[in-house]
Design a protein around this motif. Sequence first.
Motif, PDB file in Angstrom:
ATOM      1  N   LEU A 233     -36.131  -3.497  -4.148  1.00 51.73           N
ATOM      2  CA  LEU A 233     -34.878  -3.594  -4.900  1.00 51.73           C
ATOM      3  C   LEU A 233     -33.935  -2.477  -4.449  1.00 51.73           C
ATOM      4  O   LEU A 233     -34.332  -1.307  -4.406  1.00 51.73           O
ATOM      5  N   TYR A 234     -32.706  -2.850  -4.147  1.00 50.04           N
ATOM      6  CA  TYR A 234     -31.680  -1.902  -3.721  1.00 50.04           C
ATOM      7  C   TYR A 234     -30.491  -2.040  -4.663  1.00 50.04           C
ATOM      8  O   TYR A 234     -30.179  -3.143  -5.119  1.00 50.04           O
ATOM      9  N   HIS A 235     -29.818  -0.935  -4.922  1.00 48.31           N
ATOM     10  CA  HIS A 235     -28.662  -0.966  -5.819  1.00 48.31           C
ATOM     11  C   HIS A 235     -27.392  -0.604  -5.059  1.00 48.31           C
ATOM     12  O   HIS A 235     -27.392   0.284  -4.189  1.00 48.31           O
ATOM     13  N   ALA A 236     -26.321  -1.293  -5.404  1.00 48.52           N
ATOM     14  CA  ALA A 236     -24.997  -1.023  -4.842  1.00 48.52           C
ATOM     15  C   ALA A 236     -23.974  -1.338  -5.924  1.00 48.52           C
ATOM     16  O   ALA A 236     -23.163  -2.249  -5.794  1.00 48.52           O
ATOM     17  N   CYS A 237     -24.030  -0.572  -7.005  1.00 48.36           N
ATOM     18  CA  CYS A 237     -23.126  -0.864  -8.118  1.00 48.36           C
ATOM     19  C   CYS A 237     -22.871   0.400  -8.933  1.00 48.36           C
ATOM     20  O   CYS A 237     -23.485   1.437  -8.706  1.00 48.36           O
ATOM     21  N   GLY A 238     -21.936   0.304  -9.884  1.00 53.48           N
ATOM     22  CA  GLY A 238     -21.606   1.439 -10.731  1.00 53.48           C
ATOM     23  C   GLY A 238     -20.490   2.302 -10.185  1.00 53.48           C
ATOM     24  O   GLY A 238     -20.397   3.479 -10.500  1.00 53.48           O
ATOM     25  N   HIS A 239     -19.584   1.730  -9.389  1.00 54.01           N
ATOM     26  CA  HIS A 239     -18.502   2.485  -8.752  1.00 54.01           C
ATOM     27  C   HIS A 239     -17.303   2.712  -9.672  1.00 54.01           C
ATOM     28  O   HIS A 239     -16.305   3.302  -9.262  1.00 54.01           O
ATOM     29  N   GLU A 240     -17.376   2.227 -10.881  1.00 57.69           N
ATOM     30  CA  GLU A 240     -16.282   2.265 -11.850  1.00 57.69           C
ATOM     31  C   GLU A 240     -15.008   1.700 -11.232  1.00 57.69           C
ATOM     32  O   GLU A 240     -15.009   0.603 -10.696  1.00 57.69           O
ATOM     33  N   GLY A 241     -13.876   2.438 -11.246  1.00 53.38           N
ATOM     34  CA  GLY A 241     -12.627   1.893 -10.722  1.00 53.38           C
ATOM     35  C   GLY A 241     -12.416   2.114  -9.240  1.00 53.38           C
ATOM     36  O   GLY A 241     -11.351   1.790  -8.719  1.00 53.38           O
ATOM     37  N   ALA A 242     -13.433   2.633  -8.539  1.00 55.84           N
ATOM     38  CA  ALA A 242     -13.271   2.968  -7.125  1.00 55.84           C
ATOM     39  C   ALA A 242     -14.013   2.018  -6.202  1.00 55.84           C
ATOM     40  O   ALA A 242     -14.118   2.277  -5.000  1.00 55.84           O
ATOM     41  N   GLY A 243     -14.513   0.915  -6.738  1.00 51.20           N
ATOM     42  CA  GLY A 243     -15.378   0.048  -5.951  1.00 51.20           C
ATOM     43  C   GLY A 243     -14.741  -0.563  -4.729  1.00 51.20           C
ATOM     44  O   GLY A 243     -15.395  -0.722  -3.692  1.00 51.20           O
ATOM     45  N   ILE A 244     -13.462  -0.927  -4.819  1.00 43.48           N
ATOM     46  CA  ILE A 244     -12.802  -1.512  -3.647  1.00 43.48           C
ATOM     47  C   ILE A 244     -12.767  -0.482  -2.524  1.00 43.48           C
ATOM     48  O   ILE A 244     -13.125  -0.771  -1.375  1.00 43.48           O
TER      49      ILE A 244
END
Length: 383
Positions: free
Chosen positions: A336-347
Amino acid sequence: MSQPLTCDVVVVGAGMTGAACALYAARAGLDVVVVDRGPVAGGTTGAGEGNLLVSDKEPGPELDLALLSNRLWHELALEFGESIEYEAKGGVVVATSPGGLATLEDFADRQRAAGVTATSVAGDALYELEPHLAPGLPGAVHYPQDAQVMPALAAAHLLRVSAARLFTGRTVTDVLRTADGTVRGVRTDRGDIHSPAVVNAAGTWGADLAALAGTSLPVLPRRGFVLVTEPLPRMVHHKVYAADYVADVASDSAALQTSPVVEGTAAGPILIGASRERVGFDRSFSLPALRALAAGATRLFPFLADVRAIRSYAGFRPYMPDHLPAIGPDPRVPGLYHACGHEGAGIGLAPGTGHLIAQTLTAKTPDLDLAPFRPDRFPEEVT
């Protein structure tokens, strides 16, 4: 049941971060499937402004990720050009008081030491950059590395060129694991997808996907509104925001916070933000939030008082308690790998995130130290 699909990696989430993970994983030679319960860019990405910012980042892991992503966005812009509506407009962070200017200059000094290009602007030079700003402002800092894309268009284009197999309208109902807990794919409401690796790029629903895999990730939605004006000639030339925006981004408060963020678009409308509040997934219209956005914007740009707002929209940023995303393998659940939780900076942070995920998937040494982004850095909740 039909024969399950097989692949090297399943990316859950067809937003900007999922698209970047798919692109860089595919370019690393992996067979990629992307699955989303909704359409491409149907969540946070579709409600974003497309900001690619270094200007609002404190020196540290997030700024390092932003600088890596900034370089990768520039490479993608050279490759894809107008297909993603990349605009290297630069940012102008405005101080509204002499004390605020001193604080802003100190912040910029620390950013310069970390590799950010930041130019102090005072007096008439400020109004050469933005002629329509309110008179009498003491100064600003210009960040030429700040840029913008059209987020939904960019996500769709990166998915297209990745050649990943894309399945929208499919809800992941379980993360499949072996007897020893190792990931072996996902179950959806339309069949299983077998894979030795699953990437959690589910944004504000990242906690739900982690739970399906038998682990936890403290992602919460943080609501924000954007006002959209009628189309205008280009009156705002940069991403312009007041210096207190940086403090709002870093705040842990659940209450409504607003700070003026104003930018023009290639299509003509001006976008006005930014508000933040933790109200779960409540999409209710908030007149106080929109009034505060309009008031803040007109303080920066008085001409906006005579401009019509034609619509507003709300979105949910994937908030993490320490304001850093979760990036990389989860040691509690192999595969399992995670790539989330960037809040408003994800783009803005998506390319760097996708690049780092691809490196870990292919057993390469990541370009950045992933320790600050470890998914298991938070204490487990006691039940």
